[in-house]
Design an enzyme around this catalytic site. Sequence first.
Site, PDB file in Angstrom:
ATOM      1  N   HIS A 108       0.821  -1.233   0.000  1.00  0.00           N
ATOM      2  CA  HIS A 108       0.000   0.000   0.000  1.00  0.00           C
ATOM      3  C   HIS A 108       0.848   1.274   0.000  1.00  0.00           C
ATOM      4  O   HIS A 108       0.304   2.369  -0.134  1.00  0.00           O
ATOM      5  CB  HIS A 108      -0.935   0.030   1.217  1.00  0.00           C
ATOM      6  CG  HIS A 108      -1.946  -1.073   1.216  1.00  0.00           C
ATOM      7  ND1 HIS A 108      -2.811  -1.289   0.162  1.00  0.00           N
ATOM      8  CD2 HIS A 108      -2.237  -2.040   2.136  1.00  0.00           C
ATOM      9  CE1 HIS A 108      -3.583  -2.339   0.433  1.00  0.00           C
ATOM     10  NE2 HIS A 108      -3.250  -2.808   1.620  1.00  0.00           N
ATOM     11  N   ASP A 146      -2.532 -10.669  -2.631  1.00  0.00           N
ATOM     12  CA  ASP A 146      -3.113 -10.195  -1.373  1.00  0.00           C
ATOM     13  C   ASP A 146      -4.590  -9.878  -1.630  1.00  0.00           C
ATOM     14  O   ASP A 146      -4.961  -9.482  -2.741  1.00  0.00           O
ATOM     15  CB  ASP A 146      -2.357  -8.935  -0.925  1.00  0.00           C
ATOM     16  CG  ASP A 146      -2.758  -8.492   0.473  1.00  0.00           C
ATOM     17  OD1 ASP A 146      -2.074  -8.887   1.432  1.00  0.00           O
ATOM     18  OD2 ASP A 146      -3.768  -7.756   0.611  1.00  0.00           O
ATOM     19  N   ASP A 225      -4.508 -12.768   3.086  1.00  0.00           N
ATOM     20  CA  ASP A 225      -5.747 -12.313   3.730  1.00  0.00           C
ATOM     21  C   ASP A 225      -6.981 -12.488   2.856  1.00  0.00           C
ATOM     22  O   ASP A 225      -8.079 -12.073   3.242  1.00  0.00           O
ATOM     23  CB  ASP A 225      -5.613 -10.869   4.234  1.00  0.00           C
ATOM     24  CG  ASP A 225      -5.076  -9.919   3.191  1.00  0.00           C
ATOM     25  OD1 ASP A 225      -5.075 -10.261   1.999  1.00  0.00           O
ATOM     26  OD2 ASP A 225      -4.639  -8.810   3.582  1.00  0.00           O
TER      27      ASP A 225
HETATM   28 ZN    ZN Z   1      -4.084  -7.257   2.475  1.00  0.00          ZN
END
Ligand code: ZN
Length: 282
Positions: A108, A146, A225
């Site tokens: 991110h 992810d 995740d």
């Molecule tokens: Zn993530």
Amino acid sequence: MNIIFSEKCLEYSWPGHIEGPERVRKAFEFLKKKYVFLEPKPASMEELLKVHSREYVDLIKNARAGSYLDGDTPVPENIYEFARLSAGGAMLAAREKGFSLMRPPGHHAGRNGKALGAATLGFCYLNNIAIAVKSLDLQTLILDIDGHHGNGTQEIFLGDPKVTYVSLHRYPHYPGTGLRSQGNCLNFPLSYPAGDSLYLKTLDKALGQVDMTGIEVVGISAGFDAHQGDLASLGLSSEGYREIGIKVGALGKPTFGVLEGGYIGENISRDSHELIQGLEGK
Ligand SMILES: [Zn+2]
């Protein structure tokens, strides 16, 4: 595949924060019986500056311990050193074609911090996979599995002729980006619960859109995740991660992996092992 890891990455934490050492400690305990481990060195300032602005690196370096960079992203003591070591882990993984199990995660984080209008840095400081890809300087496919969109990675490489970025992620969801593809960044938003079958079909479609002829290396932003029950669940199982590995392994390119998210330690353990086994064609 060797695992890149230093127990130093277990030394920082923030009370009550989901991105804690336990998620990785469990995976370390599980994987250390099965794989060879290599110790990383911290990335240098010069290596960080191939991806991030000086102002942003200085912001992390000088951030006051105990404060927050934003609502999601705290400043534990010495976080700059931990982040540099995690970036160095990704670089070593890229060089050795290994798997970095280091934290903190990175996808991110954009050039100057928060990327593409996202509200926060999402527990990321330095963009580990981007630093690793820049250090190799080869024609690279980044595959981001992810459950969240890697808005930082997209921002860094958008328009870069050496990199193709492919992301499968939950949408709508944090960070709110990645709805459409743009140039060399191919986005495949999925809604919950996609499940293994739809996810793997979408992965086939995604990889089918990449001209593989010039690709010299594949880097996986390996967040776990999207596993059923985790923070960005797409209903994936551990078998699903093995299938992802098999599909990427079948591309026949040198491949490395870098841990991103995944907040249930037992799942990171199993899923990373399954992914690696799949990559190795087992
Ligand atoms: Zn993530």
